[in-house]
Structure formats: structure tokens, C-alpha cells
Write an enzyme that holds these catalytic residues in place. Structure first.
Site, PDB file in Angstrom:
ATOM      1  N   LYS A  15       2.741  -9.217  -4.034  1.00  0.00           N
ATOM      2  CA  LYS A  15       4.100  -8.766  -4.414  1.00  0.00           C
ATOM      3  C   LYS A  15       5.047  -8.885  -3.212  1.00  0.00           C
ATOM      4  O   LYS A  15       6.119  -9.466  -3.318  1.00  0.00           O
ATOM      5  CB  LYS A  15       4.056  -7.316  -4.939  1.00  0.00           C
ATOM      6  CG  LYS A  15       3.121  -7.140  -6.143  1.00  0.00           C
ATOM      7  CD  LYS A  15       3.141  -5.721  -6.681  1.00  0.00           C
ATOM      8  CE  LYS A  15       2.525  -4.690  -5.756  1.00  0.00           C
ATOM      9  NZ  LYS A  15       1.066  -4.828  -5.541  1.00  0.00           N
ATOM     10  N   ARG A  90       4.726   2.556 -11.332  1.00  0.00           N
ATOM     11  CA  ARG A  90       3.268   2.441 -11.262  1.00  0.00           C
ATOM     12  C   ARG A  90       2.575   3.342 -12.257  1.00  0.00           C
ATOM     13  O   ARG A  90       1.340   3.378 -12.290  1.00  0.00           O
ATOM     14  CB  ARG A  90       2.817   2.856  -9.872  1.00  0.00           C
ATOM     15  CG  ARG A  90       2.445   1.716  -8.966  1.00  0.00           C
ATOM     16  CD  ARG A  90       2.258   2.353  -7.619  1.00  0.00           C
ATOM     17  NE  ARG A  90       1.323   1.709  -6.782  1.00  0.00           N
ATOM     18  CZ  ARG A  90       1.679   0.937  -5.766  1.00  0.00           C
ATOM     19  NH1 ARG A  90       2.922   0.624  -5.562  1.00  0.00           N
ATOM     20  NH2 ARG A  90       0.751   0.473  -4.979  1.00  0.00           N
ATOM     21  N   ARG A 124      -5.263  -8.454   5.900  1.00  0.00           N
ATOM     22  CA  ARG A 124      -3.792  -8.447   6.055  1.00  0.00           C
ATOM     23  C   ARG A 124      -3.376  -7.889   7.419  1.00  0.00           C
ATOM     24  O   ARG A 124      -3.941  -6.911   7.907  1.00  0.00           O
ATOM     25  CB  ARG A 124      -3.147  -7.605   4.955  1.00  0.00           C
ATOM     26  CG  ARG A 124      -1.639  -7.431   5.186  1.00  0.00           C
ATOM     27  CD  ARG A 124      -0.904  -6.892   4.009  1.00  0.00           C
ATOM     28  NE  ARG A 124      -1.522  -5.708   3.446  1.00  0.00           N
ATOM     29  CZ  ARG A 124      -1.155  -5.166   2.299  1.00  0.00           C
ATOM     30  NH1 ARG A 124      -0.201  -5.726   1.589  1.00  0.00           N
ATOM     31  NH2 ARG A 124      -1.753  -4.095   1.855  1.00  0.00           N
ATOM     32  N   ARG A 152      -2.351  -1.929   8.351  1.00  0.00           N
ATOM     33  CA  ARG A 152      -2.035  -0.678   7.654  1.00  0.00           C
ATOM     34  C   ARG A 152      -3.260   0.231   7.594  1.00  0.00           C
ATOM     35  O   ARG A 152      -4.372  -0.253   7.430  1.00  0.00           O
ATOM     36  CB  ARG A 152      -1.555  -0.996   6.230  1.00  0.00           C
ATOM     37  CG  ARG A 152      -0.067  -1.182   6.130  1.00  0.00           C
ATOM     38  CD  ARG A 152       0.387  -1.729   4.814  1.00  0.00           C
ATOM     39  NE  ARG A 152      -0.135  -1.064   3.623  1.00  0.00           N
ATOM     40  CZ  ARG A 152       0.211  -1.385   2.383  1.00  0.00           C
ATOM     41  NH1 ARG A 152       1.081  -2.358   2.175  1.00  0.00           N
ATOM     42  NH2 ARG A 152      -0.304  -0.760   1.357  1.00  0.00           N
ATOM     43  N   ARG A 163      -7.582   2.400  -4.356  1.00  0.00           N
ATOM     44  CA  ARG A 163      -6.302   1.849  -4.831  1.00  0.00           C
ATOM     45  C   ARG A 163      -6.521   1.005  -6.086  1.00  0.00           C
ATOM     46  O   ARG A 163      -5.725   1.041  -7.022  1.00  0.00           O
ATOM     47  CB  ARG A 163      -5.654   1.000  -3.726  1.00  0.00           C
ATOM     48  CG  ARG A 163      -4.984   1.868  -2.667  1.00  0.00           C
ATOM     49  CD  ARG A 163      -4.836   1.156  -1.338  1.00  0.00           C
ATOM     50  NE  ARG A 163      -3.896   0.060  -1.348  1.00  0.00           N
ATOM     51  CZ  ARG A 163      -3.768  -0.799  -0.330  1.00  0.00           C
ATOM     52  NH1 ARG A 163      -4.499  -0.656   0.755  1.00  0.00           N
ATOM     53  NH2 ARG A 163      -2.892  -1.769  -0.404  1.00  0.00           N
TER      54      ARG A 163
HETATM   55  P1  AP5 Z   1       0.846  -8.762  -0.082  1.00  0.00           P
HETATM   56  O1  AP5 Z   1       1.962  -9.667  -0.449  1.00  0.00           O
HETATM   57  O2  AP5 Z   1       1.038  -7.883   1.109  1.00  0.00           O
HETATM   58  O3  AP5 Z   1       0.366  -7.921  -1.357  1.00  0.00           O
HETATM   59  P2  AP5 Z   1       1.067  -6.745  -2.171  1.00  0.00           P
HETATM   60  O4  AP5 Z   1       0.909  -7.046  -3.608  1.00  0.00           O
HETATM   61  O5  AP5 Z   1       2.459  -6.515  -1.667  1.00  0.00           O
HETATM   62  O6  AP5 Z   1       0.064  -5.597  -1.770  1.00  0.00           O
HETATM   63  P3  AP5 Z   1       0.248  -4.103  -1.265  1.00  0.00           P
HETATM   64  O7  AP5 Z   1      -1.079  -3.710  -0.686  1.00  0.00           O
HETATM   65  O8  AP5 Z   1       1.439  -3.959  -0.364  1.00  0.00           O
HETATM   66  O9  AP5 Z   1       0.461  -3.385  -2.563  1.00  0.00           O
HETATM   67  P4  AP5 Z   1       0.140  -1.961  -2.857  1.00  0.00           P
HETATM   68  O10 AP5 Z   1       0.697  -1.945  -4.200  1.00  0.00           O
HETATM   69  O11 AP5 Z   1      -1.226  -1.486  -2.741  1.00  0.00           O
HETATM   70  O12 AP5 Z   1       0.850  -1.180  -1.636  1.00  0.00           O
HETATM   71  P5  AP5 Z   1       2.226  -0.393  -1.548  1.00  0.00           P
HETATM   72  O13 AP5 Z   1       2.768  -0.590  -0.197  1.00  0.00           O
HETATM   73  O14 AP5 Z   1       3.091  -0.697  -2.723  1.00  0.00           O
HETATM   74  O15 AP5 Z   1      -0.479  -9.655   0.123  1.00  0.00           O
HETATM   75  C1  AP5 Z   1      -1.690  -9.067   0.533  1.00  0.00           C
HETATM   76  C2  AP5 Z   1      -2.402 -10.006   1.522  1.00  0.00           C
HETATM   77  O16 AP5 Z   1      -2.829 -11.180   0.816  1.00  0.00           O
HETATM   78  C3  AP5 Z   1      -1.503 -10.493   2.680  1.00  0.00           C
HETATM   79  O17 AP5 Z   1      -2.248 -10.577   3.845  1.00  0.00           O
HETATM   80  C4  AP5 Z   1      -1.037 -11.888   2.213  1.00  0.00           C
HETATM   81  O18 AP5 Z   1      -0.796 -12.748   3.327  1.00  0.00           O
HETATM   82  C5  AP5 Z   1      -2.219 -12.346   1.373  1.00  0.00           C
HETATM   83  N1  AP5 Z   1      -1.800 -13.170   0.234  1.00  0.00           N
HETATM   84  C6  AP5 Z   1      -0.694 -13.015  -0.555  1.00  0.00           C
HETATM   85  N2  AP5 Z   1      -0.666 -13.964  -1.507  1.00  0.00           N
HETATM   86  C7  AP5 Z   1      -1.766 -14.727  -1.327  1.00  0.00           C
HETATM   87  C8  AP5 Z   1      -2.299 -15.884  -1.997  1.00  0.00           C
HETATM   88  N3  AP5 Z   1      -1.676 -16.436  -3.063  1.00  0.00           N
HETATM   89  N4  AP5 Z   1      -3.457 -16.401  -1.530  1.00  0.00           N
HETATM   90  C9  AP5 Z   1      -4.116 -15.869  -0.450  1.00  0.00           C
HETATM   91  N5  AP5 Z   1      -3.661 -14.783   0.219  1.00  0.00           N
HETATM   92  C10 AP5 Z   1      -2.500 -14.216  -0.218  1.00  0.00           C
HETATM   93  O19 AP5 Z   1       1.730   1.106  -1.749  1.00  0.00           O
HETATM   94  C11 AP5 Z   1       0.969   1.755  -0.750  1.00  0.00           C
HETATM   95  C12 AP5 Z   1       0.712   3.193  -1.173  1.00  0.00           C
HETATM   96  O20 AP5 Z   1       1.965   3.909  -1.323  1.00  0.00           O
HETATM   97  C13 AP5 Z   1       0.019   3.366  -2.548  1.00  0.00           C
HETATM   98  O21 AP5 Z   1      -1.390   3.294  -2.434  1.00  0.00           O
HETATM   99  C14 AP5 Z   1       0.500   4.774  -2.947  1.00  0.00           C
HETATM  100  O22 AP5 Z   1      -0.197   5.764  -2.243  1.00  0.00           O
HETATM  101  C15 AP5 Z   1       1.941   4.791  -2.442  1.00  0.00           C
HETATM  102  N6  AP5 Z   1       2.912   4.297  -3.464  1.00  0.00           N
HETATM  103  C16 AP5 Z   1       3.749   3.235  -3.346  1.00  0.00           C
HETATM  104  N7  AP5 Z   1       4.494   3.089  -4.447  1.00  0.00           N
HETATM  105  C17 AP5 Z   1       4.123   4.096  -5.295  1.00  0.00           C
HETATM  106  C18 AP5 Z   1       4.527   4.451  -6.611  1.00  0.00           C
HETATM  107  N8  AP5 Z   1       5.464   3.756  -7.287  1.00  0.00           N
HETATM  108  N9  AP5 Z   1       3.926   5.531  -7.188  1.00  0.00           N
HETATM  109  C19 AP5 Z   1       2.985   6.250  -6.519  1.00  0.00           C
HETATM  110  N10 AP5 Z   1       2.553   5.950  -5.275  1.00  0.00           N
HETATM  111  C20 AP5 Z   1       3.119   4.871  -4.669  1.00  0.00           C
END
Ligand code: AP5
Length: 205
Positions: A15, A90, A124, A152, A163
Site C-alpha cells: 500500500k 480497517r 522492510r 519498524r 497483524r
Molecule cells: P509496503 O508498501 O511498506 O506495504 P504496506 O501495505 O504499506 O504495509 P504496512 O506494513 O505498512 O501495512 P500495515 O497495514 O500493516 O501497517 P500500518 O502502518 O498501516 O511494502 C512492504 C514491503 O514489501 C516493503 O519492504 C516493500 O519494499 C516490499 N514490497 C512492496 N511491494 C512489493 C512487491 N510487489 N514485490 C516485492 N516486494 C514488495 O499500520 C501499523 C499499525 O498501526 C497496525 O498494526 C495497527 O496497530 C495500527 N493502525 C494503523 N491504521 C489503523 C487503523 N485504521 N485501525 C486500527 N489500527 C490501525
């Protein structure tokens, strides 16, 4: 395209990686609840401290905290013509709250099987200066910045499994919720980053 876009998918689906190109193509600002929570945590605010225990364990932060954060953010001038939500909503209650305050025109679901997720997350690395997302295998950082990269706290195998299970139990039902509303579009996230970007760009024309 009027209204807001939601980027939807499991942790590590790509994402954040895909968000920049969508921002460039649509002019809509990215709103990442994960980034907002990490910023609050870094500033040591009350909200950040409350969110910390959930985030580090890989659990979802309570809906009322997240909905309050989004309500405030959407008051900004730059959100008037819609935004790109990354990692929000979410849960069904978050989607219901969002439907009352903003129009969502498209939900882009990036589909990646669980088997690919752990390797992506554990490998990552982030550049704290630019916010750029790297991967030790799939997108190595230039060597001159490699010493400043950070990992992270929730990017470890235990937290990833929590997660993923939060995603399957609380978040994935939203796909059906948006499908019923006719705005869910799915792309194959289990291919090279550029190919995912191309599939997404076809949805934005
Ligand atoms: P990346 O692009 O970083 O993936 P992402 O989908 O953004 O993953 P996140 O881990 O950031 O999502 P998340 O939803 O768990 O975390 P968030 O910060 O929202 O890609 C991942 C890796 O893969 C990178 O190294 C990239 O280079 C690689 N990659 C990408 N595309 C690729 C491809 N095609 N091929 C190969 N490699 C690839 O949330 C964190 C925490 O915050 C949650 O756990 C929760 O506690 C809290 N939180 C956030 N939002 C909410 C909400 N709305 N409600 C409740 N809690 C929330």
C-alpha cells in the site's frame, strides 16, 4: 476522479509502496493512519502513547481513536477534493464512520497471499529522512544511505502473524462490504512493483 480512494490490503501488500504514484496521478493527498500513529508516538503525545502497545503487538488500535484522528485530518483544506486513504478503514465500524463524513469513489484491493507477507515485512527497511520504503531483497537501498535505515518495531515475525490474523478477522470482511457497494477493484499484488503500479494506473483513467 471525485471523492476519496481507499488502498486496501493485508500488511505488507504494498500500500505504502504504491501510494506515491497514485498521489502523483490523482493529486489527492495520502492519509496513512499507520504513519499518523507513528508520528504521534515519536512526538510522545497521549494518543501516541495509547496506540503504542497495540501497534507493537500487531493489534488494531481502537476504532474511536482512529475515527477521531481521521475526523480531525479531514478538516484540512487539502482534503476538500478527496484523499488517498492508506491503511484506513480497517474495520466495519471505521468504514461506517467514514461513509458519514466522506465520499469513497474507489477501493483498490492489493491482493497478496499470506506466504509472501512475512518475507516482505521482515525485510522492510525505511529511510527516516525521506520516508522511502526499501526491502533488503526486493528493493535494496543505495549503499550511501544504508547506515541510516531503520526497521519498524512491529516488523518482526511474531507481530506480523498477529497483524495477519487481525487482518483476516477484522479487516478482510470489508472487501465484501465494499463489493456490495460496487466500488471494490482488485489488483494482483503478488508481482513486480512496477507491474502492480501499471494495473493500478489502469483503474485511475
Ligand atoms: P509496503 O508498501 O511498506 O506495504 P504496506 O501495505 O504499506 O504495509 P504496512 O506494513 O505498512 O501495512 P500495515 O497495514 O500493516 O501497517 P500500518 O502502518 O498501516 O511494502 C512492504 C514491503 O514489501 C516493503 O519492504 C516493500 O519494499 C516490499 N514490497 C512492496 N511491494 C512489493 C512487491 N510487489 N514485490 C516485492 N516486494 C514488495 O499500520 C501499523 C499499525 O498501526 C497496525 O498494526 C495497527 O496497530 C495500527 N493502525 C494503523 N491504521 C489503523 C487503523 N485504521 N485501525 C486500527 N489500527 C490501525
Amino acid at each position: 476522479m471525485g471523492g476519496s480512494i481507499v488502498l486496501f490490503g493485508p500488511p505488507g501488500a504494498g500500500k505504502g509502496t504504491q501510494a506515491d504514484a497514485i498521489v502523483l496521478a490523482t493529486g489527492k493527498p495520502q492519509i496513512s493512519t499507520g504513519d499518523m500513529l507513528r508520528a504521534a508516538l515519536a512526538e510522545g503525545t497521549e494518543l501516541g502513547l495509547e496506540a503504542k502497545k497495540y501497534m507493537e503487538a500487531g493489534e488494531l488500535v481502537p476504532d474511536d481513536v482512529i475515527i477521531g484522528l481521521i475526523r480531525e485530518r479531514l478538516k484540512s483544506q487539502d482534503a476538500i477534493n478527496g484523499v488517498l486513504f492508506d491503511g484506513f478503514p480497517r474495520t466495519i465500524p471505521q468504514a461506517e464512520a467514514l461513509a458519514e463524513i466522506a465520499e469513497v469513489s474507489m477501493v483498490i484491493s492489493i491482493q497478496v497471499p499470506d506466504e509472501a507477507i512475512v518475507e516482505r515485512i521482515v525485510g522492510r527497511r525505511m529511510d527516516p529522512e525521506t520516508g522511502e520504503i526499501y526491502h533488503i531483497k526486493f528493493k535494496p537501498a543505495p549503499s550511501e544511505i544504508s547506515s541510516r535505515l531503520i526497521q519498524r518495531k512491529d516488523d518482526n515475525e511474531d507481530a506480523v502473524r498477529t497483524r495477519l490474523s487481525a487482518y483476516h478477522s477484522q479487516t478482510s470482511p470489508l472487501a465484501e462490504w465494499y463489493l456490495q457497494r460496487g466500488i471494490l477493484k482488485s489488483v494482483n499484488g503478488n508481482q513486480a512493483m512496477g507491474d502492480v503500479q501499471e494495473e493500478i494506473s489502469l483503474l485511475l483513467v
